[in-house]
Design a protein around this motif. Structure first.
Motif, PDB file in Angstrom:
ATOM      1  N   THR A  58      -8.809  -0.220   1.649  1.00 24.23           N
ATOM      2  CA  THR A  58      -8.224   1.087   1.320  1.00 24.23           C
ATOM      3  C   THR A  58      -7.026   1.374   2.209  1.00 24.23           C
ATOM      4  O   THR A  58      -5.981   1.850   1.742  1.00 24.23           O
ATOM      5  N   ALA A  59      -7.156   1.076   3.505  1.00 26.91           N
ATOM      6  CA  ALA A  59      -6.057   1.318   4.436  1.00 26.91           C
ATOM      7  C   ALA A  59      -4.840   0.470   4.090  1.00 26.91           C
ATOM      8  O   ALA A  59      -3.701   0.935   4.164  1.00 26.91           O
ATOM      9  N   ARG A  76      -3.125   1.958   1.004  1.00 25.32           N
ATOM     10  CA  ARG A  76      -2.420   3.204   1.321  1.00 25.32           C
ATOM     11  C   ARG A  76      -1.138   2.936   2.094  1.00 25.32           C
ATOM     12  O   ARG A  76      -0.119   3.588   1.883  1.00 25.32           O
ATOM     13  N   LYS A  77      -1.188   1.968   2.983  1.00 26.15           N
ATOM     14  CA  LYS A  77      -0.020   1.674   3.802  1.00 26.15           C
ATOM     15  C   LYS A  77       1.091   1.018   2.994  1.00 26.15           C
ATOM     16  O   LYS A  77       2.274   1.350   3.153  1.00 26.15           O
ATOM     17  N   ASN A 119       0.498   3.149  -1.949  1.00 29.56           N
ATOM     18  CA  ASN A 119       0.489   4.615  -1.884  1.00 29.56           C
ATOM     19  C   ASN A 119       1.243   5.263  -3.032  1.00 29.56           C
ATOM     20  O   ASN A 119       2.046   6.154  -2.842  1.00 29.56           O
ATOM     21  N   TRP A 120       1.002   4.816  -4.268  1.00 31.87           N
ATOM     22  CA  TRP A 120       1.688   5.433  -5.403  1.00 31.87           C
ATOM     23  C   TRP A 120       0.860   6.529  -6.038  1.00 31.87           C
ATOM     24  O   TRP A 120       1.386   7.384  -6.743  1.00 31.87           O
ATOM     25  N   ASN A 121      -0.462   6.520  -5.842  1.00 31.72           N
ATOM     26  CA  ASN A 121      -1.338   7.464  -6.529  1.00 31.72           C
ATOM     27  C   ASN A 121      -1.300   8.807  -5.817  1.00 31.72           C
ATOM     28  O   ASN A 121      -2.216   9.184  -5.110  1.00 31.72           O
ATOM     29  N   ARG A 122      -0.218   9.494  -5.977  1.00 34.83           N
ATOM     30  CA  ARG A 122       0.037  10.722  -5.250  1.00 34.83           C
ATOM     31  C   ARG A 122       0.472  11.795  -6.239  1.00 34.83           C
ATOM     32  O   ARG A 122       0.776  11.513  -7.390  1.00 34.83           O
ATOM     33  N   ASP A 156      -9.955   4.755  -5.079  1.00 35.65           N
ATOM     34  CA  ASP A 156      -9.088   5.630  -4.291  1.00 35.65           C
ATOM     35  C   ASP A 156      -7.626   5.506  -4.696  1.00 35.65           C
ATOM     36  O   ASP A 156      -6.803   6.335  -4.322  1.00 35.65           O
ATOM     37  N   GLN A 157      -7.295   4.445  -5.428  1.00 38.40           N
ATOM     38  CA  GLN A 157      -5.917   4.222  -5.848  1.00 38.40           C
ATOM     39  C   GLN A 157      -5.697   4.494  -7.334  1.00 38.40           C
ATOM     40  O   GLN A 157      -4.737   4.016  -7.925  1.00 38.40           O
ATOM     41  N   TYR A 210       0.144  -0.523  -9.633  1.00 35.82           N
ATOM     42  CA  TYR A 210       0.321  -0.435  -8.185  1.00 35.82           C
ATOM     43  C   TYR A 210       1.783  -0.405  -7.777  1.00 35.82           C
ATOM     44  O   TYR A 210       2.097  -0.418  -6.611  1.00 35.82           O
TER      45      TYR A 210
END
Length: 621
Positions: free
Chosen positions: A153-154, A157-158, A161-164, A223-224, A286
């Motif tokens: 997951t980290a 995200r790093k 991190n597109w799922n925002r 989470d993504q 992604y």
């Protein structure tokens, strides 16, 4: 009418139909007005494309960059009144007066009482995808192995991190009507719309995964923006609805990551076809950039209503092309043959049952090749062997590379919290290293492994090292004795004959070490200059990776040496050292203050640990 004229007429008709499909009329966002009503198409069940209404509310302009827009709409029809926006309908094409405006792609938060969606303009989808013949390097994601849900997951995200939210702050977006007055009648204030809109979740089809592995992989992907769910194997099944001719807008479509004895893929909806080019989703998977993922048919069993997130229960089908782009506004590819998948053959031989062989096909990608290879190996072991406790795995095999020598695997794993994870990481680490290297593109042609398992721990520690003669003579063979204590407390004495060099003299160090400690010592001594500087050097280094069931013995002297261009050289003459020292600014030389006079290996039946250093004095008499 003659047969020849009839054939010509049919040919012209086919060409005309292709031209019509390629030239679907489109409507730009500048023509969109609140109050317009359009239709959209998607599959709610089976393979049948159904229509539903789309009521335009307005346009969110200049979001996350200039000319980045989103059309806001309320959906009506089918099951949408009960389900809201459904995961899996990403890419559903929207038409107004027969003109394509874009793809349903964003949803308005969770627990929404109304099916309000964001539509990605079609021009932004087609402009984002490039179909160059050469495929540049895609996005790189550094994933640590052994894999956990937290570190995966980290890493996502790093690096991704597109799922925002569609907008970070309420002031970043404004819903505009034709007259410039914000539209009304929404369940939220207009200044909150951008912060609540997120990409519609993508159903993740998982078949054959053991629960522990599915939770690790599926949890991080959830989470993504994915919704993991179980499914059967791909391909048509008796009694299922057949597909309605060639692929068309509104059809369900799949993206495959793993096939064979495991299935992992995502499903969505086709937005637009331009000749053999296919555009789908309206948002990224992604945002990896260039990809080579199989494009498949998809079958929708039903829609599962949920207040949190309704989802299409679906499965992937036959391969019909290749997805070549994963961009911020679309995934896009070409119809035709699928891409080359990396074949993995895994043979599992257990002392408890028959030998089994498994076959997988994994996509060729810097992120998903190592990740899916790791998951395939660990899933197989978790399904047929215990992951924790008293277990021993012996792995042998090779990874075949195009234009380079093979990577060989031969190691034993036992003890610790999870030898299965350690073994999977051992196989995947060199693959990760090579597919992400900075020197050249490395093509992995296949992976063939044989794993032998035993529900008996085979560990031992090094307790003592000695020689019977504390002052051995130069040029003589000296028996070195090593005392191992096994996991049962048994003492095992092994003898290794070593030859003292004829020119050796004075005080020497005899190092007996396990592989892990030897690697740490070598890296500490050589520092960064020992890092490989080419793919062949990388492969040689990987094939020399210390093994757990081998004791490494080194005879060390005080003569200086160095690491030159990544190659370790011992006992260099003073004149050579002087030249290399003078050129240290080039960064290709790192001094070594000890010289390796001899190296030996002692193979054992255990995963050994421990290190001992013995000082001996060599006599010339």
């Amino acid at each position: 009418m003659s047969t020849k004229r009839l054939g010509l007429l049919l040919l012209l008709t086919a060409v005309g139909l292709c031209t019509l499909r390629a030239e679907t009329p489109q409507m730009g966002v500048q023509e969109i007005r609140p109050g317009m009503v359009g239709i959209s198409r998607t599959v709610f069940e089976g393979t049948r494309v159904e229509e539903f209404k789309v009521h335009i509310l307005g346009v969110l302009e200049n979001i996350v960059g200039t000319h980045r827009n989103l059309i806001l709409a309320k959906l009506e029809g089918g099951p949408l009144a009960h389900t809201g926006v459904i995961a899996g309908m990403s890419g559903s094409p929207v038409y107004i007066d027969g003109r394509l405006i874009g793809a349903v792609s964003y949803s308005l938060g969770s627990f929404s009482k109304e099916p309000i969606a964001g539509i990605t303009p079609i021009a932004e989808m087609t402009d984002a995808a490039s179909f160059n013949e050469t495929r540049p390097t895609g996005a790189r994601v550094h994933v640590e192995f052994p894999l956990t849900r937290e570190n995966l997951t980290a890493a996502f995200r790093k690096a991704l991190n597109w799922n925002r939210p569609f907008a970070d702050r309420s002031g970043d977006s404004q819903l505009m009507s034709g007259s410039g007055i914000p539209a009304l009648g929404l369940p939220v204030s207009t200044d909150q719309l951008g912060t609540l809109l997120r990409p519609i979740a993508t159903p993740l089809v998982m078949s054959g995964f053991e629960p522990e592995v599915a939770d690790t992989l599926g949890g991080a992907l959830r989470d993504q923006g994915f919704l993991p769910m179980g499914s059967g194997a791909s391909g048509p099944r008796p009694g299922e609805m057949p597909y309605e001719g060639p692929l068309k807008p509104g059809d369900a479509v799949g993206v495959m990551f793993v096939n064979g004895d495991l299935q992992l893929g995502a499903t969505g909806t086709v937005t637009h076809l331009d000749g053999d080019r296919v555009y789908a989703f309206g948002h990224p998977m992604y945002n990896l950039g260039p990809t080579e993922f199989p494009m498949t048919r998809a079958y929708v069993y039903t829609v599962l209503p949920s207040l949190f997130a309704s989802v299409k229960l679906s499965s992937t089908g036959e391969t019909i092309g290749t997805f070549l782009q994963d961009r911020a506004t679309t995934i896009a590819g070409r119809l035709g043959p699928g891409p080359h998948l990396i074949p993995i053959t895994l043979t599992l031989a257990s002392d408890r049952g028959p030998t089994r062989t498994f076959h997988f096909g994994v996509v060729n990608d810097q992120l998903f090749t190592p990740l899916m290879t790791y998951a395939s190996i660990l899933n197989t072991l978790a399904s047929y062997e215990r992951q924790f406790g008293a277990t021993t795995f012996n792995v042998r095999g090779k990874a075949t590379l195009k234009k380079h020598e093979d990577i060989t695997f031969n190691n034993l794993f036992s003890g610790g919290d999870s030898p299965a994870m350690g073994m999977a990481a051992y196989v995947v680490a060199p693959i990760t290293f090579l597919v992400g290297n900075d020197y050249e593109k490395v093509d992995l042609e296949g992976l063939d492994l044989t794993i032998t398992s035993s529900e008996e721990p085979k560990t031992a520690i090094v307790e003592r090292v000695w020689v019977d003669d504390p002052r051995p003579r130069a040029g003589r063979t000296v028996p070195v004795k090593i005392l191992l204590r096994t996991y049962r407390g048994e003492e095992v004495v092994r003898t290794l004959p070593i030859e003292i060099p004829a020119n050796a003299t004075g005080s020497l160090s005899l190092l007996v070490s396990d592989g892990a400690r030897l690697s740490q010592a070598d890296q500490r001594d050589a520092r960064a200059s020992q890092q490989p500087r080419s793919v062949p050097q990388m492969i040689r280094a990987l094939n020399k990776t210390p093994r757990n069931n081998i004791l490494y013995v080194k005879l060390l002297g005080s003569d200086a040496g160095g690491v030159v261009n990544g190659e370790r050289l011992s006992s260099l003459p003073p004149s050579v050292l002087a030249v290399l020292e003078a050129d240290r600014n080039g960064g290709n030389f790192n001094p070594l203050h000890t010289a390796t006079l001899g190296e030996w290996e002692l193979t054992t039946e255990h995963a050994v640990s421990g290190s001992r250093t013995l000082t001996i004095t060599v006599s010339q008499n």
